[in-house]
Design an enzyme around this catalytic site. Structure first.
Site, PDB file in Angstrom:
ATOM      1  N   SER A 146      12.696  -9.751 -26.869  1.00  0.00           N
ATOM      2  CA  SER A 146      12.021 -11.018 -27.551  1.00  0.00           C
ATOM      3  C   SER A 146      11.060 -10.676 -27.511  1.00  0.00           C
ATOM      4  O   SER A 146      10.804 -10.599 -26.429  1.00  0.00           O
ATOM      5  CB  SER A 146      12.530 -12.344 -26.845  1.00  0.00           C
ATOM      6  OG  SER A 146      12.563 -13.500 -27.619  1.00  0.00           O
ATOM      7  N   TYR A 159      15.350 -17.588 -20.301  1.00  0.00           N
ATOM      8  CA  TYR A 159      15.189 -16.593 -21.765  1.00  0.00           C
ATOM      9  C   TYR A 159      14.265 -15.822 -21.301  1.00  0.00           C
ATOM     10  O   TYR A 159      14.787 -14.317 -21.611  1.00  0.00           O
ATOM     11  CB  TYR A 159      15.062 -17.634 -22.595  1.00  0.00           C
ATOM     12  CG  TYR A 159      15.076 -17.159 -23.867  1.00  0.00           C
ATOM     13  CD1 TYR A 159      16.349 -16.388 -24.306  1.00  0.00           C
ATOM     14  CD2 TYR A 159      13.549 -16.405 -24.894  1.00  0.00           C
ATOM     15  CE1 TYR A 159      16.558 -16.208 -25.627  1.00  0.00           C
ATOM     16  CE2 TYR A 159      13.783 -15.902 -25.770  1.00  0.00           C
ATOM     17  CZ  TYR A 159      15.452 -15.656 -26.625  1.00  0.00           C
ATOM     18  OH  TYR A 159      15.768 -15.186 -27.969  1.00  0.00           O
TER      19      TYR A 159
HETATM   20  N1  LIG Z   1      16.348 -16.294 -34.156  1.00  0.00           N
HETATM   21  C1  LIG Z   1      15.079 -15.411 -32.746  1.00  0.00           C
HETATM   22  O1  LIG Z   1      14.175 -16.319 -33.516  1.00  0.00           O
HETATM   23  C2  LIG Z   1      15.521 -14.932 -31.990  1.00  0.00           C
HETATM   24  C3  LIG Z   1      13.965 -14.414 -31.430  1.00  0.00           C
HETATM   25  C4  LIG Z   1      14.164 -13.524 -30.406  1.00  0.00           C
HETATM   26  C5  LIG Z   1      15.099 -12.500 -30.106  1.00  0.00           C
HETATM   27  N2  LIG Z   1      16.241 -13.459 -30.368  1.00  0.00           N
HETATM   28  C6  LIG Z   1      17.461 -12.430 -29.856  1.00  0.00           C
HETATM   29  O2  LIG Z   1      18.324 -12.332 -30.716  1.00  0.00           O
HETATM   30  C7  LIG Z   1      19.683 -12.330 -30.625  1.00  0.00           C
HETATM   31  C8  LIG Z   1      20.434 -12.861 -31.847  1.00  0.00           C
HETATM   32  O3  LIG Z   1      20.146 -13.948 -31.994  1.00  0.00           O
HETATM   33  P1  LIG Z   1      19.927 -14.659 -33.229  1.00  0.00           P
HETATM   34  O4  LIG Z   1      18.914 -15.628 -33.417  1.00  0.00           O
HETATM   35  O5  LIG Z   1      21.403 -13.925 -34.195  1.00  0.00           O
HETATM   36  O6  LIG Z   1      20.884 -16.289 -32.395  1.00  0.00           O
HETATM   37  P2  LIG Z   1      22.379 -16.330 -32.994  1.00  0.00           P
HETATM   38  O7  LIG Z   1      22.501 -17.263 -32.054  1.00  0.00           O
HETATM   39  O8  LIG Z   1      22.615 -16.301 -34.666  1.00  0.00           O
HETATM   40  O9  LIG Z   1      23.875 -15.086 -32.362  1.00  0.00           O
HETATM   41  C9  LIG Z   1      24.069 -14.705 -31.471  1.00  0.00           C
HETATM   42  C10 LIG Z   1      25.326 -14.067 -31.231  1.00  0.00           C
HETATM   43  O10 LIG Z   1      25.972 -14.078 -30.639  1.00  0.00           O
HETATM   44  C11 LIG Z   1      26.714 -14.781 -29.255  1.00  0.00           C
HETATM   45  N3  LIG Z   1      27.435 -14.465 -27.528  1.00  0.00           N
HETATM   46  C12 LIG Z   1      27.153 -15.643 -27.037  1.00  0.00           C
HETATM   47  N4  LIG Z   1      26.939 -15.055 -25.942  1.00  0.00           N
HETATM   48  C13 LIG Z   1      27.599 -14.433 -25.908  1.00  0.00           C
HETATM   49  C14 LIG Z   1      29.094 -14.007 -24.548  1.00  0.00           C
HETATM   50  N5  LIG Z   1      29.038 -14.317 -23.693  1.00  0.00           N
HETATM   51  N6  LIG Z   1      29.340 -12.468 -25.324  1.00  0.00           N
HETATM   52  C15 LIG Z   1      29.612 -12.100 -26.562  1.00  0.00           C
HETATM   53  N7  LIG Z   1      28.763 -13.028 -27.649  1.00  0.00           N
HETATM   54  C16 LIG Z   1      28.204 -14.095 -27.025  1.00  0.00           C
HETATM   55  C17 LIG Z   1      26.409 -16.254 -30.021  1.00  0.00           C
HETATM   56  O11 LIG Z   1      28.319 -15.635 -30.177  1.00  0.00           O
HETATM   57  C18 LIG Z   1      26.174 -15.771 -31.577  1.00  0.00           C
HETATM   58  O12 LIG Z   1      27.256 -15.458 -32.193  1.00  0.00           O
HETATM   59  C19 LIG Z   1      19.727 -12.368 -29.323  1.00  0.00           C
HETATM   60  O13 LIG Z   1      19.300 -11.688 -28.215  1.00  0.00           O
HETATM   61  C20 LIG Z   1      18.260 -13.628 -28.994  1.00  0.00           C
HETATM   62  O14 LIG Z   1      18.191 -13.872 -28.366  1.00  0.00           O
HETATM   63  C21 LIG Z   1      16.757 -14.018 -31.085  1.00  0.00           C
END
Ligand SMILES: NC(=O)c1ccc[n+]([C@@H]2O[C@H](COP(=O)([O-])OP(=O)(O)OC[C@H]3O[C@@H](n4cnc5c(N)ncnc54)[C@H](O)[C@@H]3O)[C@@H](O)[C@H]2O)c1
Length: 266
Positions: A146, A159
């Site tokens: 991220s 985070y």
């Molecule tokens: N959306 C953003 O703005 C953004 C920005 C930078 C990084 N990210 C990163 O991208 C990745 C995906 O994020 P997203 O935006 O799709 O969020 P999201 O919440 O839609 O998806 C995250 C998924 O991870 C699963 N998860 C959480 N804890 C878990 C566990 N203990 N075991 C198995 N699965 C688990 C959740 O159930 C969820 O489906 C993450 O690593 C997040 O930190 C997101």
């Protein structure tokens, strides 16, 4: 959107596959011919993704488990190998944003939870998949870091710490696994929207009451977008193509890199 079948016959593991970025990327890899092992802790949401793969006539199976449990990770990876015959690609993406509050108030249990999911979970999955890829003579891995793991934004201690950790995990794993023909890279999404993560961070940054953001979520949104050279947030659909590139042979000489997907924030 690519219509090439460059991953034809390849097996791809995707964690966080019921979430926004994981699902969009799993669908992209499936469109490019990959057979997909979908992993997430949210069993119901994970099962609900299957019709989307059926509509593409793509092979996909679901593996509901918690990435913080190394035993569960190892069992799930074993089941994938049994069902698909191997693992060629990994998108190591499950994550949780954690609390938004300055360090002096940051709850210890949330800090530990964020590190456990985002960093330990990514390590367990990466290790289990890499051991399998070694037996097959190679593979490609992309970890989701991220921009919070580059810049250290205020009020996001758990985070940011976990995502800095992902960058370290990527760099060291890329060196350890290079002799085994396994490439390990990362992506760093910046401000992505619209949706739950965007709304949550705008609201919680407003509530955190720091000198960095307004206490009005609408103004926080403007402040955040104002910090992006391209003056907009990114769309989730701007992520899968970058992951697909890193997993493909077009990136055959790239390992240990972390690509910002951030509209120009570096
Ligand atoms: N959306 C953003 O703005 C953004 C920005 C930078 C990084 N990210 C990163 O991208 C990745 C995906 O994020 P997203 O935006 O799709 O969020 P999201 O919440 O839609 O998806 C995250 C998924 O991870 C699963 N998860 C959480 N804890 C878990 C566990 N203990 N075991 C198995 N699965 C688990 C959740 O159930 C969820 O489906 C993450 O690593 C997040 O930190 C997101």
């Amino acid at each position: 959107m690519s219509d090439s079948k460059r991953f034809s016959g390849k097996v791809a593991v995707v964690t966080g596959a019921a979430g926004n970025i994981g699902l969009a990327t799993a669908l992209r890899l499936a469109r490019e011919g990959a057979r997909i092992a979908l992993m997430d802790v949210d069993e119901g949401k994970l099962a609900a993704t299957l019709p989307k793969f059926e509509a593409l006539d793509a092979e996909a199976r679901t593996y509901p488990f918690d990435v913080t449990d190394p035993g569960a990770v190892s069992r799930a990876i074993g089941e994938v190998v049994q069902a698909f015959g191997g693992i060629d690609l990994l998108f190591n993406n499950a994550g949780y944003q954690g609390a938004f509050t300055p360090i002096q108030d940051y709850p210890e249990d949330d800090f530990e939870r964020v590190l456990k999911i985002n960093l330990c979970g990514a390590f367990y999955v990466l290790k289990a998949c890499a051991r399998q890829m070694m037996t097959q003579g190679g593979g490609a891995i992309v970890n989701t870091a991220s921009m919070a793991g580059i810049g250290g934004p205020p009020n996001m201690l758990g985070y940011a710490s976990s995502k800095f950790g992902i960058v370290g995990l990527t760099q060291t794993a890329s060196k350890d696994l290079a002799p085994h023909k396994i490439r390990v890279n990362a992506i760093s999404p910046g401000l992505m929207g619209p949706g739950f993560m965007w709304d949550r961070q705008v609201e919680l940054q407003a509530k955190a009451g720091s000198q960095y953001f307004s206490s009005d979520p609408k103004e926080v949104a403007q402040q955040m977008i104002g910090s992006v050279p391209m003056r907009r947030y990114g769309d989730i659909e701007e992520i899968p193509g970058v992951v697909s590139f890193l997993l493909s042979d077009d990136a055959s000489y790239l390992t240990g890199v972390n690509i910002p997907i951030s509209g120009g924030i570096l």
